[in-house]
Scaffold this motif. Structure first.
Motif, PDB file in Angstrom:
ATOM      1  N   LEU A 222     -15.050 -31.829  -2.842  1.00  0.00           N
ATOM      2  CA  LEU A 222     -15.806 -30.612  -3.581  1.00  0.00           C
ATOM      3  C   LEU A 222     -14.657 -29.637  -3.864  1.00  0.00           C
ATOM      4  O   LEU A 222     -14.586 -29.112  -4.765  1.00  0.00           O
ATOM      5  CB  LEU A 222     -16.681 -30.155  -2.319  1.00  0.00           C
ATOM      6  CG  LEU A 222     -18.109 -30.733  -2.163  1.00  0.00           C
ATOM      7  CD1 LEU A 222     -18.579 -30.108  -0.942  1.00  0.00           C
ATOM      8  CD2 LEU A 222     -18.835 -30.844  -3.436  1.00  0.00           C
ATOM      9  N   SER A 223     -13.667 -29.713  -2.849  1.00  0.00           N
ATOM     10  CA  SER A 223     -12.420 -28.873  -3.104  1.00  0.00           C
ATOM     11  C   SER A 223     -11.407 -29.220  -4.410  1.00  0.00           C
ATOM     12  O   SER A 223     -10.861 -28.435  -5.263  1.00  0.00           O
ATOM     13  CB  SER A 223     -11.405 -28.790  -2.078  1.00  0.00           C
ATOM     14  OG  SER A 223     -10.768 -29.931  -1.622  1.00  0.00           O
ATOM     15  N   ASP A 224     -11.581 -30.499  -4.859  1.00  0.00           N
ATOM     16  CA  ASP A 224     -10.672 -30.844  -6.120  1.00  0.00           C
ATOM     17  C   ASP A 224     -11.798 -31.110  -7.398  1.00  0.00           C
ATOM     18  O   ASP A 224     -11.455 -31.565  -8.371  1.00  0.00           O
ATOM     19  CB  ASP A 224     -10.000 -32.228  -5.744  1.00  0.00           C
ATOM     20  CG  ASP A 224     -10.888 -33.292  -5.729  1.00  0.00           C
ATOM     21  OD1 ASP A 224     -11.995 -33.448  -5.825  1.00  0.00           O
ATOM     22  OD2 ASP A 224      -9.922 -34.324  -5.475  1.00  0.00           O
ATOM     23  N   GLY A 225     -13.239 -30.611  -6.884  1.00  0.00           N
ATOM     24  CA  GLY A 225     -14.156 -31.106  -8.209  1.00  0.00           C
ATOM     25  C   GLY A 225     -14.709 -32.407  -8.668  1.00  0.00           C
ATOM     26  O   GLY A 225     -15.176 -32.441  -9.486  1.00  0.00           O
ATOM     27  N   SER A 226     -14.491 -33.202  -7.603  1.00  0.00           N
ATOM     28  CA  SER A 226     -14.668 -34.573  -8.300  1.00  0.00           C
ATOM     29  C   SER A 226     -16.138 -35.092  -7.373  1.00  0.00           C
ATOM     30  O   SER A 226     -16.541 -36.190  -7.543  1.00  0.00           O
ATOM     31  CB  SER A 226     -13.560 -35.700  -7.717  1.00  0.00           C
ATOM     32  OG  SER A 226     -13.499 -35.803  -6.254  1.00  0.00           O
ATOM     33  N   ALA A 227     -16.623 -34.282  -6.652  1.00  0.00           N
ATOM     34  CA  ALA A 227     -18.165 -34.642  -6.172  1.00  0.00           C
ATOM     35  C   ALA A 227     -19.346 -34.548  -7.072  1.00  0.00           C
ATOM     36  O   ALA A 227     -19.074 -33.908  -7.942  1.00  0.00           O
ATOM     37  CB  ALA A 227     -18.459 -33.764  -4.807  1.00  0.00           C
TER      38      ALA A 227
END
Length: 77
Positions: free
Chosen positions: A72-77
């Motif tokens: 979630l923090s790197d936007g890949s979820a």
């Protein structure tokens, strides 16, 4: 196959898992079965492996939560 009787106290349970996870589980059962020279039935070994996995639920939850938060923090979820 539909005529097979399920022994008392037992159940059949179908799950969907990756081929890798299924292979690893099969390998673990085979290894333990061999370790005990076939003196323990595979269903008994599998039950103990499942119980150990259930006991590890808090650690698995923590691992999955960390993975989800990282994604979630790197936007890949």
């Amino acid at each position: 196959m539909g005529n097979r009787r399920t022994p008392e106290g037992m159940t059949r349970h179908t799950i969907y898992v990756s081929l890798a996870a299924a292979g690893a589980l099969d390998d673990a059962v085979d290894r333990l079965h061999g370790d005990f020279s076939g003196m323990l039935p595979r269903h008994r070994i599998l039950a103990e492996l499942i119980a150990a996995a259930v006991a590890a639920t808090p650690a698995v939850r923590q691992q999955l939560r960390a993975e989800l938060l990282a994604a979630l923090s790197d936007g890949s979820a």
